[in-house]
Design an enzyme around this catalytic site. Structure first.
Site, PDB file in Angstrom:
ATOM      1  CB  ALA A 121       7.710  -7.003  -0.649  1.00 13.92           C
ATOM      2  N   PRO A 123       1.718  -7.187  -2.678  1.00 15.65           N
ATOM      3  CG  PRO A 123      -0.469  -6.352  -2.618  1.00 15.65           C
ATOM      4  CD  PRO A 123       0.380  -7.513  -2.157  1.00 15.65           C
ATOM      5  CB  SER A 125      -0.453  -3.877   2.168  1.00 14.48           C
ATOM      6  OG  SER A 125      -0.155  -5.238   2.393  1.00 14.48           O
ATOM      7  CE  LYS A 126       1.076  -8.551   5.814  1.00 13.02           C
ATOM      8  NZ  LYS A 126       0.324  -8.644   4.531  1.00 13.02           N
ATOM      9  CG  ASP A 144       6.806 -10.803  -4.774  1.00 14.97           C
ATOM     10  OD1 ASP A 144       6.185 -10.645  -3.701  1.00 14.97           O
ATOM     11  OD2 ASP A 144       6.563 -11.717  -5.576  1.00 14.97           O
ATOM     12  CG  ASP A 190       2.490 -11.634   4.897  1.00 12.02           C
ATOM     13  OD1 ASP A 190       1.998 -12.072   5.948  1.00 12.02           O
ATOM     14  OD2 ASP A 190       1.802 -11.331   3.899  1.00 12.02           O
ATOM     15  CB  CYS A 243      -3.534 -14.396   5.118  1.00  7.52           C
ATOM     16  SG  CYS A 243      -3.231 -14.848   3.400  1.00  7.52           S
TER      17      CYS A 243
END
Length: 315
Positions: A121, A123, A125-126, A144, A190, A243
């Protein structure tokens, strides 16, 4: 210099692979990689009336352009040099977040009252976007593995006022032991990646890139993806995103989830241009189902690069 990218950063094997992948568009990819991305922000509708904040920002000289795939996302065409220094940011009224980074939560489509896990997770943002989409109703576990990154995650969760978020510090590969099997309605992974999509922000990803490093991180991604899938309830949905543009980190991981029984769902996001995932790459045959995944190249929407897959666990 080549397309604005410093000499020596493009390794021969990188060029060979991406010319094969993109053909004549390879040079277009490099030209976008050499440009800084347009800054963007995500408004926090749980703390402020978005229309009021947009009006205030525009009164202050900001020039905003709506991001079509997320109703509270805006590109900042003109505004303060450091978006993170404003009082609005400090108050958690908006989050500085790249436009493509808003796509995975939209694909996950969390609802109020659900149990959701954001497995990698930081930093945040999502995480905070998902929390706002849930209207702060239900439980969102944000996990995390690194203490420093968890500190940043906690700070952002607090700043954005995400009151339905529980932060945990653990190795995501052990999620089935921590959280037990089939506990969550929805899961976002992610995944940590080679970050080639982020080259527009930093050359570091090109410096670090090598087939060996890609293979190493792909093994980690697969372990995390399998753990994420195990904690997803039957009938639940999971988003796997990165990404990066590397097939081994994207289609290959999803292909292995399909072998566990996962089913790929169709994705449609209004206003977003994307390419279907690869059916094959080098020696691998991923199959036609992978066309349901999204490859988002920097040149498609003037964003960073992203890959997104929406999977369902059968009942």
């Amino acid at each position: 210099m080549s397309h604005g990218i410093p000499e020596g950063l493009i390794k021969p094997e990188f060029e060979r692979r991406y010319r094969e992948l993109l053909g004549e568009e390879y040079d277009i990819l490099l030209s976008f990689m050499a440009r800084k991305p347009i800054p963007s922000i995500r408004l926090n509708p749980m703390k402020v009336d978005p229309d009021w904040l947009v009006a205030k920002l525009e009164e202050g000289g900001w020039v905003l352009e709506p991001i079509p795939w997320y109703e509270y996302g805006y590109r900042v065409k003109k505004g303060p040099e450091r978006l993170g220094n404003t009082e609005w940011h400090q108050l958690g009224l908006y989050y500085v977040q790249e436009a493509a980074s808003m796509i995975p939560p939209v694909a996950l489509s969390p609802s109020p009252g659900e149990r959701v896990l954001d497995l990698a997770a930081s930093p945040g943002s999502k995480t905070t976007q998902i929390s706002e989409m849930m209207r702060h109703e239900g439980v969102l576990v944000a996990n995390d593995v690194t203490p420093d990154r968890v500190d940043a995650l906690i700070a952002n969760v607090q700043r954005m006022g995400s009151i339905n978020v529980v932060v945990t510090l653990s190795d995501g590969r052990r999620a089935p032991q921590f959280f037990r099997e089939e506990k969550f309605d929805k899961v976002l992974l992610d995944a940590p990646c080679s970050s080639l999509g982020e080259v527009r922000r930093s050359w570091g990803a090109l410096v670090r890139w090598s087939p060996k490093s890609v293979n190493k991180i792909a093994r980690l991604q697969l372990s995390l993806a399998k753990a994420a899938y195990r904690v997803l309830r039957k009938g639940g949905v999971m988003v796997y995103s990165t990404c990066t543009l590397e097939p081994k980190e994207n289609e290959w991981v999803v292909y292995n989830l399909l072998k566990l029984g996962a089913v790929l769902e169709e994705l449609q996001l209004e206003g977003l241009r994307w390419r279907p995932g690869l059916e094959r790459w080098m020696d691998w045959e991923f199959g036609s189902e992978l066309r349901k995944t999204m490859r988002i190249y920097p040149q498609d929407n003037d964003t960073i690069g992203f890959f997104v897959a929406l999977l369902r666990k059968p009942m």
